[in-house]
Design an enzyme around this catalytic site. Structure first.
Site, PDB file in Angstrom:
ATOM      1  N   ASN A  50       1.328   4.153  -1.169  1.00 60.76           N
ATOM      2  CA  ASN A  50       2.453   3.302  -0.760  1.00 60.76           C
ATOM      3  C   ASN A  50       2.991   3.660   0.630  1.00 60.76           C
ATOM      4  O   ASN A  50       3.787   2.921   1.205  1.00 60.76           O
ATOM      5  CB  ASN A  50       3.587   3.323  -1.797  1.00 60.76           C
ATOM      6  CG  ASN A  50       3.261   2.563  -3.061  1.00 60.76           C
ATOM      7  OD1 ASN A  50       3.732   2.908  -4.143  1.00 60.76           O
ATOM      8  ND2 ASN A  50       2.451   1.499  -2.966  1.00 60.76           N
TER       9      ASN A  50
ATOM     10  N   ASP B 207       5.276  -2.714 -11.594  1.00 62.82           N
ATOM     11  CA  ASP B 207       4.775  -3.507 -10.471  1.00 62.82           C
ATOM     12  C   ASP B 207       5.413  -4.904 -10.468  1.00 62.82           C
ATOM     13  O   ASP B 207       5.740  -5.447 -11.523  1.00 62.82           O
ATOM     14  CB  ASP B 207       3.245  -3.623 -10.585  1.00 62.82           C
ATOM     15  CG  ASP B 207       2.602  -4.064  -9.281  1.00 62.82           C
ATOM     16  OD1 ASP B 207       3.247  -3.950  -8.219  1.00 62.82           O
ATOM     17  OD2 ASP B 207       1.445  -4.528  -9.329  1.00 62.82           O
TER      18      ASP B 207
HETATM   19  C1  IPE Z   1       1.154   0.783  -7.937  1.00 58.27           C
HETATM   20  O1  IPE Z   1       1.551  -0.456  -7.459  1.00 58.27           O
HETATM   21  C2  IPE Z   1       2.135   1.831  -7.532  1.00 58.27           C
HETATM   22  C3  IPE Z   1       3.463   1.764  -8.162  1.00 58.27           C
HETATM   23  C4  IPE Z   1       3.819   0.934  -9.108  1.00 58.27           C
HETATM   24  C5  IPE Z   1       4.425   2.739  -7.708  1.00 58.27           C
HETATM   25  P1  IPE Z   1       0.989  -1.053  -6.093  1.00 58.27           P
HETATM   26  O2  IPE Z   1       1.599  -2.398  -5.941  1.00 58.27           O
HETATM   27  O3  IPE Z   1       1.191  -0.095  -4.988  1.00 58.27           O
HETATM   28  O4  IPE Z   1      -0.581  -1.137  -6.393  1.00 58.27           O
HETATM   29  P2  IPE Z   1      -1.718  -2.072  -5.784  1.00 58.27           P
HETATM   30  O5  IPE Z   1      -1.679  -1.895  -4.300  1.00 58.27           O
HETATM   31  O6  IPE Z   1      -1.407  -3.477  -6.192  1.00 58.27           O
HETATM   32  O7  IPE Z   1      -2.963  -1.580  -6.426  1.00 58.27           O
HETATM   33  C1  IPE Z   2       6.994  -2.187  -7.132  1.00 60.83           C
HETATM   34  O1  IPE Z   2       6.341  -3.395  -6.983  1.00 60.83           O
HETATM   35  C2  IPE Z   2       6.087  -1.035  -7.167  1.00 60.83           C
HETATM   36  C3  IPE Z   2       6.137  -0.156  -5.981  1.00 60.83           C
HETATM   37  C4  IPE Z   2       5.042   0.186  -5.370  1.00 60.83           C
HETATM   38  C5  IPE Z   2       7.390   0.395  -5.517  1.00 60.83           C
HETATM   39  P1  IPE Z   2       5.673  -3.859  -5.629  1.00 60.83           P
HETATM   40  O2  IPE Z   2       6.524  -3.486  -4.484  1.00 60.83           O
HETATM   41  O3  IPE Z   2       4.272  -3.379  -5.576  1.00 60.83           O
HETATM   42  O4  IPE Z   2       5.711  -5.433  -5.848  1.00 60.83           O
HETATM   43  P2  IPE Z   2       4.559  -6.477  -5.569  1.00 60.83           P
HETATM   44  O5  IPE Z   2       3.334  -5.978  -6.277  1.00 60.83           O
HETATM   45  O6  IPE Z   2       4.371  -6.529  -4.093  1.00 60.83           O
HETATM   46  O7  IPE Z   2       5.061  -7.758  -6.143  1.00 60.83           O
HETATM   47 MG    MG Z   3       2.529  -4.098  -6.283  1.00 55.35          MG
END
Ligand code: IPE
Ligand code: IPE
Ligand code: MG
Length: 245
Positions: free
Chosen positions: A68, A20
């Protein structure tokens, strides 16, 4: 062992990472979110190597969740393209290094070209056993459990399964993760402290480590730090420490 001594247990055989923070990493540089995802793939390449060096044999990476889809279409499209490119570019090298590749998650709405790439990667590496790389893509723990329930209910309705004999091991053989051991260590980067629907069944007794580093900045040192924290934990599985009164 005294109460305050570190448990110093063996390292995690199976580490799972919620990768993340790509978006925040890109935003801090005034770049689009997809730029962060692209850099995130470079971190994946590095960490797959580091994990093996640090004694991890099973590495499972969360790269696209069933939730997502709620992101803008261009970001979703970019994440699909990155998975395609990663698998196409790295498959042969990983296969030759003895890596078995699995992709877990829903397949029915991925599109035929991505599905074909996934199937080719899994077929090509099916006999490998040196290292197990699993990518959770279009994955949600609840969705996986729901699909599992549907499969089991179908077998029961057809008379192929007796509900009274269903046990945890049999249920596990219907999960996408069949063949993988339970998760020992679950890491989440970016400072958020939640599971976000990752491996709900498999991580029932995982040790959780939350690190305040954005995924594109995640390094071998960060992985080593998470493993050190894991080794100091005492895993009791509802019991008591060995030697406790
Ligand atoms: C969790 O991250 C999913 C992945 C890392 C693929 P998100 O960024 O989607 O999760 P939330 O929305 O902060 O819980
Ligand atoms: C990558 O990080 C994880 C995926 C869901 C692909 P994010 O895209 O959630 O990044 P943040 O949380 O918005 O910084
Ligand atoms: Mg995220």
């Amino acid at each position: 062992m005294t109460d305050d001594a570190p448990a110093d247990q063996p390292g995690p055989g199976h580490a799972a990472i919620i990768m993340d923070g790509n978006g925040r990493w890109a935003k801090a540089r005034g770049r689009p979110r997809s730029f962060g995802h692209k850099r995130g793939v470079e971190t994946v390449r590095q960490i797959v190597e580091d994990a093996g060096d640090l004694g991890v044999r099973y590495l499972t990476l969360f790269s696209f969740s069933t939730e997502n889809w709620n992101r803008p279409a261009d970001e979703v499209g970019a994440l699909f393209e990155l998975l395609k490119h990663y698998v196409e570019a790295d498959l042969e090298g990983l296969a030759r290094r003895g890596v078995r590749i699995r992709i877990v998650g829903r397949r029915d709405n991925l599109g035929s070209d991505l599905t074909a790439i996934i199937e080719r990667a899994e077929d090509r590496t099916r006999d490998n056993d040196a290292f197990h790389l699993t990518i959770a893509f279009n994955y949600g723990g609840r969705d996986e459990i729901l699909r599992t329930c549907q499969a089991i209910a179908r077998e029961a309705a057809d008379g192929r399964l007796d509900p009274d004999t269903l046990d945890e091991a049999t249920l596990g053989t219907h999960l996408d993760t069949v063949g993988l051991p339970d998760v020992d260590l679950m890491i989440r980067t970016s400072g958020e402290q939640r599971i976000s629907n990752f491996l709900l069944w498999q991580a029932a007794y995982a040790e959780l480590v939350f690190l305040d580093v954005l995924w594109p900045d995640f390094s071998r040192q960060d992985l080593a730090r998470a493993i050190d924290l894991y080794r100091q934990r005492s895993r009791r599985y509802g019991g008591v420490d060995a030697g406790a009164a």
